[in-house]
Enzyme design. Structure first.
Site, PDB file in Angstrom:
ATOM      1  N   THR A  80       2.277  -4.704   3.710  1.00  0.00           N
ATOM      2  CA  THR A  80       1.532  -4.484   5.603  1.00  0.00           C
ATOM      3  C   THR A  80       1.353  -6.369   5.814  1.00  0.00           C
ATOM      4  O   THR A  80       1.766  -6.804   6.575  1.00  0.00           O
ATOM      5  CB  THR A  80       0.269  -3.538   5.910  1.00  0.00           C
ATOM      6  N   ASP A  81       0.584  -6.777   4.855  1.00  0.00           N
ATOM      7  CA  ASP A  81      -0.358  -7.959   4.889  1.00  0.00           C
ATOM      8  C   ASP A  81       1.015  -9.941   5.423  1.00  0.00           C
ATOM      9  O   ASP A  81       0.504 -10.150   6.316  1.00  0.00           O
ATOM     10  CB  ASP A  81      -0.983  -8.860   3.737  1.00  0.00           C
TER      11      ASP A  81
ATOM     12  N   THR B 148       1.103  -1.428   0.013  1.00  0.00           N
ATOM     13  CA  THR B 148      -0.482   0.510  -0.106  1.00  0.00           C
ATOM     14  C   THR B 148       0.808   1.522   0.145  1.00  0.00           C
ATOM     15  O   THR B 148       0.227   2.102  -0.740  1.00  0.00           O
ATOM     16  CB  THR B 148      -0.866  -0.190   1.259  1.00  0.00           C
TER      17      THR B 148
END
Ligand code: ASP
Length: 357
Positions: free
Chosen positions: A87-88, A11
């Site tokens: 971030t996942d 992101t």
């Protein structure tokens, strides 16, 4: 001070596509123009463009290997590394890197954001600027302030292999319940020196291991877990051992390692089928590690099942995160050691990933 900034996607580098409204990766070079403050840090930042930006859900161990190689290839010429990552799966990649980089004596700081950098209210700007500042910070003794793999997110710096993404929405997306932050950021950056690992021999050569064994499984226990399904996963058999002659070639090999994510302080069903499956898996050479589903605390053999598991040879994962346990298993099995040496490495903390007993 020279920092290598490696952009892998996520992101933080996203902008919205005017045609479709969907988020798409930004041209890496534009990140610099989004954050002119980076130039004011007084740090020489070089951008590494070797990674086509991807959503971190697509990251594979091959990407971890390329990151480890990139750090090794640039290790002598940079003082620290900042890795921008979705971030996942950041906690998986950062945990994996903590194991794959042996004798690390320089900072490797992962960061990302929950809101795209192209959005006014982005959290990516502060995350990136502070991550670079942390990667270039020096200890009064002259060495780097944080010579380990870490994750910086929303005012807190965590040891990578203690970190989990706990929130899909909150800006403080990461938590480290079993280990204190390495630094907390307010008006100043307050380093928690007692929590930061320092290399025993800072001049030892960085050694990387890029072979990871992915022939592993991860089972989160739940009430109602079907014995046949558990058996299929753990032993590659699926019939309770009754019909071994009909196994296919691939199922004959089965898995090499299994994480069971158990209840509370390491508890499992006490039904005979459960222990029987584990016994047969361990007899086949599967290394089984037990960790807890709870975010805080770890495995303590205080109830009946915990004691039975220890007798069977299940390894206590203590208070490891799921991400650390899984990547440590892949790393350790990838070293191709004897079963006894593999077991020994899985039993002891290698990079501060578990609390010593
Ligand atoms: N799906 C994104 C990723 O992990 C989420 C993020 O970066 O926050 O790549």
């Amino acid at each position: 001070m020279r920092i290598l900034l490696i952009y892998t996607g996520g992101t933080i580098g996203m902008v919205s596509d005017p045609a479709t409204g969907a988020l798409k990766p930004l041209n890496f070079r534009e990140i610099e123009s989004e954050i002119p403050a980076l130039k004011r840090l007084g740090v020489e930042i070089e951008y590494h463009e070797g990674f086509p930006p991807i959503d971190s859900s697509d990251v594979t161990p091959a990407d971890w290997a390329r990151l480890a190689e990139t750090i090794r290839d640039n290790y002598a010429t940079f003082d620290g590394f900042v890795i921008l990552h979705g971030t996942d799966t950041m906690a998986y990649t950062a945990s994996a890197l903590s194991f794959m980089l042996e004798n690390l004596a320089k900072p490797v700081v992962f960061t990302g954001s929950q809101i795209p950098i192209g959005v006014l209210r982005t959290d990516g700007r502060e995350n990136l600027v502070t991550a670079v500042e942390i990667a270039s910070a020096r200890h009064p003794n002259g060495g780097p302030m944080v010579p380990e793999v870490s994750i910086y997110f929303q005012n807190r710096l965590f040891r990578a292999n203690r970190t989990t993404k706990w929130s899909a929405q909150q800006l403080n997306a990461f938590t480290s319940e079993n280990y204190p932050p390495l630094a907390e950021v307010g008006v100043t950056i307050n380093y928690n020196e007692g929590a930061i690992a320092r290399p025993e021999n800072p001049s030892a050569t960085l050694k990387i291991s890029t072979r990871l064994n992915t022939n592993v499984a991860f089972v989160r226990l739940f009430p109602g877990l079907d014995p046949r399904i558990f058996d299929t996963i753990a032993t590659g058999n699926g019939n309770g051992g009754r019909n071994a002659g009909s196994e296919s070639e691939s199922s004959k090999r089965g898995i090499d390692g299994l994480i069971i994510q158990s209840f509370g302080s390491g508890n499992t069903p006490t039904a005979p089928w459960f222990f029987d499956t584990l016994r047969r898996a361990i007899d086949r050479g599967v290394h089984v590690v037990n960790i807890t589903q709870c975010l805080a605390g770890g495995v303590e053999p205080i109830y009946e099942s915990g004691l039975r598991l220890a007798e069977l040879g299940v390894i206590s994962g203590r208070d490891m995160t799921a991400e650390a346990a899984l990547t440590k298993l892949m790393y350790t099995l990838g070293l191709d050691l004897s079963p006894a040496d593999t077991r020994q490495l899985l039993t002891v903390p290698l990079r501060g990933e578990a609390t010593k007993q």
